[in-house]
Design a protein around this motif. Structure first.
Motif, PDB file in Angstrom:
ATOM      1  N   ALA A  19      24.258  41.265  37.499  1.00  0.00           N
ATOM      2  CA  ALA A  19      23.576  40.957  38.763  1.00  0.00           C
ATOM      3  C   ALA A  19      22.082  41.228  38.640  1.00  0.00           C
ATOM      4  O   ALA A  19      21.638  41.955  37.751  1.00  0.00           O
ATOM      5  N   ASN A  20      21.347  40.616  39.521  1.00  0.00           N
ATOM      6  CA  ASN A  20      19.876  40.734  39.665  1.00  0.00           C
ATOM      7  C   ASN A  20      19.111  39.828  38.691  1.00  0.00           C
ATOM      8  O   ASN A  20      18.178  39.155  39.073  1.00  0.00           O
ATOM      9  N   PHE A  25      17.011  40.623  42.901  1.00  0.00           N
ATOM     10  CA  PHE A  25      17.747  41.790  43.407  1.00  0.00           C
ATOM     11  C   PHE A  25      18.675  41.396  44.566  1.00  0.00           C
ATOM     12  O   PHE A  25      18.243  40.805  45.553  1.00  0.00           O
ATOM     13  N   ASP A  26      19.956  41.719  44.421  1.00  0.00           N
ATOM     14  CA  ASP A  26      20.995  41.454  45.430  1.00  0.00           C
ATOM     15  C   ASP A  26      21.190  39.959  45.706  1.00  0.00           C
ATOM     16  O   ASP A  26      21.788  39.592  46.727  1.00  0.00           O
ATOM     17  N   HIS A 137      27.164  43.589  48.844  1.00  0.00           N
ATOM     18  CA  HIS A 137      26.130  42.641  48.415  1.00  0.00           C
ATOM     19  C   HIS A 137      26.830  41.564  47.581  1.00  0.00           C
ATOM     20  O   HIS A 137      27.880  41.811  46.986  1.00  0.00           O
ATOM     21  N   ASP A 139      25.823  39.627  44.838  1.00  0.00           N
ATOM     22  CA  ASP A 139      25.394  39.126  43.531  1.00  0.00           C
ATOM     23  C   ASP A 139      26.356  39.392  42.378  1.00  0.00           C
ATOM     24  O   ASP A 139      26.208  38.779  41.317  1.00  0.00           O
ATOM     25  N   ASN A 140      27.351  40.264  42.548  1.00  0.00           N
ATOM     26  CA  ASN A 140      28.411  40.391  41.544  1.00  0.00           C
ATOM     27  C   ASN A 140      29.659  39.604  41.944  1.00  0.00           C
ATOM     28  O   ASN A 140      30.243  38.894  41.123  1.00  0.00           O
ATOM     29  N   THR A 183      26.716  53.086  41.473  1.00  0.00           N
ATOM     30  CA  THR A 183      25.844  52.123  42.153  1.00  0.00           C
ATOM     31  C   THR A 183      25.198  52.776  43.366  1.00  0.00           C
ATOM     32  O   THR A 183      24.042  52.507  43.690  1.00  0.00           O
ATOM     33  N   ARG A 187      21.264  52.920  44.170  1.00  0.00           N
ATOM     34  CA  ARG A 187      20.711  52.255  45.361  1.00  0.00           C
ATOM     35  C   ARG A 187      19.982  53.267  46.244  1.00  0.00           C
ATOM     36  O   ARG A 187      18.977  52.939  46.871  1.00  0.00           O
ATOM     37  N   ARG A 234      14.398  52.777  38.979  1.00  0.00           N
ATOM     38  CA  ARG A 234      15.621  53.205  38.295  1.00  0.00           C
ATOM     39  C   ARG A 234      15.350  53.690  36.869  1.00  0.00           C
ATOM     40  O   ARG A 234      16.287  54.073  36.157  1.00  0.00           O
ATOM     41  N   GLY A 260      22.679  44.587  36.745  1.00  0.00           N
ATOM     42  CA  GLY A 260      23.095  45.145  38.030  1.00  0.00           C
ATOM     43  C   GLY A 260      22.320  46.417  38.311  1.00  0.00           C
ATOM     44  O   GLY A 260      21.107  46.490  38.110  1.00  0.00           O
ATOM     45  N   ALA A 261      23.047  47.450  38.749  1.00  0.00           N
ATOM     46  CA  ALA A 261      22.409  48.725  39.050  1.00  0.00           C
ATOM     47  C   ALA A 261      22.287  49.595  37.801  1.00  0.00           C
ATOM     48  O   ALA A 261      21.841  50.737  37.879  1.00  0.00           O
TER      49      ALA A 261
HETATM   50  N1  HSE Z   1      22.227  44.180  43.253  1.00  0.00           N
HETATM   51  C1  HSE Z   1      22.986  45.392  43.108  1.00  0.00           C
HETATM   52  C2  HSE Z   1      22.051  46.514  42.754  1.00  0.00           C
HETATM   53  C3  HSE Z   1      24.020  45.191  42.034  1.00  0.00           C
HETATM   54  O1  HSE Z   1      21.202  46.317  41.891  1.00  0.00           O
HETATM   55  O2  HSE Z   1      22.163  47.598  43.334  1.00  0.00           O
HETATM   56  C4  HSE Z   1      24.941  46.349  41.901  1.00  0.00           C
HETATM   57  O3  HSE Z   1      25.869  46.065  40.892  1.00  0.00           O
END
Ligand code: HSE
Length: 317
Positions: A19-20, A25-26, A137, A139-140, A183, A187, A234, A260-261
Motif C-alpha cells: 500500500a501507499n 498514502f491510504d 482504509h 489501500d490494502n 499498523t 499510524r 516513520r 504499507g505502514a
Molecule cells: N496506508 C496504510 C498506512 C497502510 O500506511 O498506514 C497500512 O497497511
C-alpha cells in the motif's frame, strides 16, 4: 464470474499487497504474487481453526478473535445464512505485521469464503465496502480483492475505486525485516496536520504516479515515488530505512518505498540483471543498521482474490 449455487466448502487464495507506493498514502495499493490460502468448510457444529505456514502464524488467534472468522460472521449476519459450524484452515505465506497486507488478506479471504458458502449473495462492491469498514482504509483490501493497482477515494462511507493493470514487466525486490510493526503504532506516529507544501508535494507526485502506471512510463514512475506525508515520520520505526533506500537506488532500482505502514521496504526494478544486486545491497544496508531481513523477489499480480474450481484458480467477483 458469479455462481449462485451454495457450496459446503470453498478454497480461496488472496494476494499480498503493497500500500501507499510512496506518495499515495491510504489511496494507492498493488497486489503481489504471494498468496495466503484459506479453506472454509461448513460442519455440524462449533468452530475449528487450523493455521499453517509462516513462523509468526503461531500468534494468529484460533477462536472468535480470528479475523477470517470475524469477516465471515459479518457476511453471515448480512446474508442471513448461518452455517451450523465452521472449519477454517489458513495457510499463511504473507508475513504478518510487516506492511504486506496480511490482515487485508484475512479480511478479504473471510468475506469471500463466507459469501461463497452463503451462495454468493453479496456483490464485489458490497464485499469491498465491508472490507474497508473492517480495515479502516482501502489501500490494502482493494487490491487484495480486485488485484492489480487500485486507486481509491473514500467519500464518507462510500468508496470510489478504479483498477489499473499492474506493471507486470517490473520486478519487485521486497526486504522484509524480521521484526513486526503494528499498523496502529505506525499510524499513531503521524501528525494530525501537515504543511501545505508537503500536501502539494504528495498531490503532485501521487497524480503523476497514477499516470506513470497507466502509461507504463517507468522513468516517470521512478521519479514520482517520494513522499512527505508518512515515510519521514516513520523513519525512526524502521532502522536503516534511508540507507536501504539509497542502496537500492545506487544498485539500479527505479524507485523504493516503505510498503504499507512498514517495516518492509519495496524496490521497483526494470533491469532483471540488477535484481540480485538490489536485493543484496538492501540486505546489507539493513544489516548495517542491526536489522536482519529476508529478501523476496516478487512481481505484481493482476488478479485479486480467487476461488479454486476443479483445480483452477478463478476470479469469483
Ligand atoms: N496506508 C496504510 C498506512 C497502510 O500506511 O498506514 C497500512 O497497511
Amino acid at each position: 464470474m458469479i455462481i449462485m449455487e451454495r457450496a459446503a466448502m470453498v478454497r480461496v487464495r488472496v494476494p499480498a499487497t503493497t500500500a501507499n507506493m510512496g506518495p499515495g498514502f491510504d489511496t494507492i495499493g498493488m497486489a503481489l504474487k504471494l498468496y495466503n490460502y484459506l479453506e472454509m468448510e461448513e460442519i455440524s457444529g462449533g468452530l475449528q481453526i487450523e493455521i499453517t505456514g509462516e513462523e509468526d502464524s503461531g500468534d494468529i488467534p484460533r477462536d472468535e478473535r480470528n479475523i477470517v472468522y470475524q469477516a465471515a460472521e459479518r457476511v453471515f449476519a448480512k446474508t442471513g445464512y448461518r452455517p451450523a459450524g465452521l472449519t477454517i484452515r489458513q495457510e499463511i505465506n504473507i508475513p504478518a505485521a510487516r506492511g504486506m497486507g496480511s490482515s487485508a488478506a484475512a479480511i478479504v479471504g473471510g468475506l469471500i469464503a463466507a459469501n461463497w458458502l452463503s451462495g454468493n449473495k453479496l456483490s464485489a462492491d458490497e464485499l469491498l465496502h465491508m472490507a474497508v469498514a473492517m480495515e479502516g482504509h482501502p489501500d490494502n483490501v482493494a487490491p487484495a480483492m480486485l488485484g492489480g493497482v487500485v486507486v481509491s477515494a473514500l467519500m464518507d462511507e462510500k468508496l470510489f475505486y478504479r483498477y489499473i493493470a499492474p506493471p507486470e514487466d517490473l520486478e519487485l525486490v521486497v526486504a522484509v525485516p524480521e521484526f513486526q510493526l503494528s499498523t496502529r503504532v505506525a499510524r499513531d506516529i503521524l501528525p494530525l496536520n501537515v504543511p501545505v507544501q508537503d500536501a502539494v508535494f504528495n498531490v503532485s507526485r501521487a497524480s503523476l504516479l497514477v499516470l506513470a502506471l497507466v502509461q507504463k512510463d517507468y522513468e516517470l514512475l521512478g521519479q514520482m515515488m517520494d513522499d512527505k506525508l508518512h515515510q519521514p515520520y516513520r523513519l525512526n520505526l524502521v532502522p536503516g530505512m534511508q540507507d536501504v533506500f539509497a542502496a537500492a537506488r545506487d544498485n539500479g532500482a527505479l524507485a523504493v518505498a516503505l510498503s504499507g505502514a512498514g517495516p518492509t521496504l519495496i524496490a521497483f526494478v526494470k533491469d532483471k540483471d540488477k535484481l540480485r544486486d538490489v536485493g543484496d545491497s538492501m540486505r546489507q544496508a539493513f544489516l548495517q543498521a542491526g536489522v536482519t531481513c529476508s529478501i523476496k523477489y516478487l512481481s505484481a499480480c493482476p488478479a485479486g482474490a480467487e476461488v479454486e474450481l476443479e483445480g483452477e484458480w478463478v476470479t469469483c467477483l
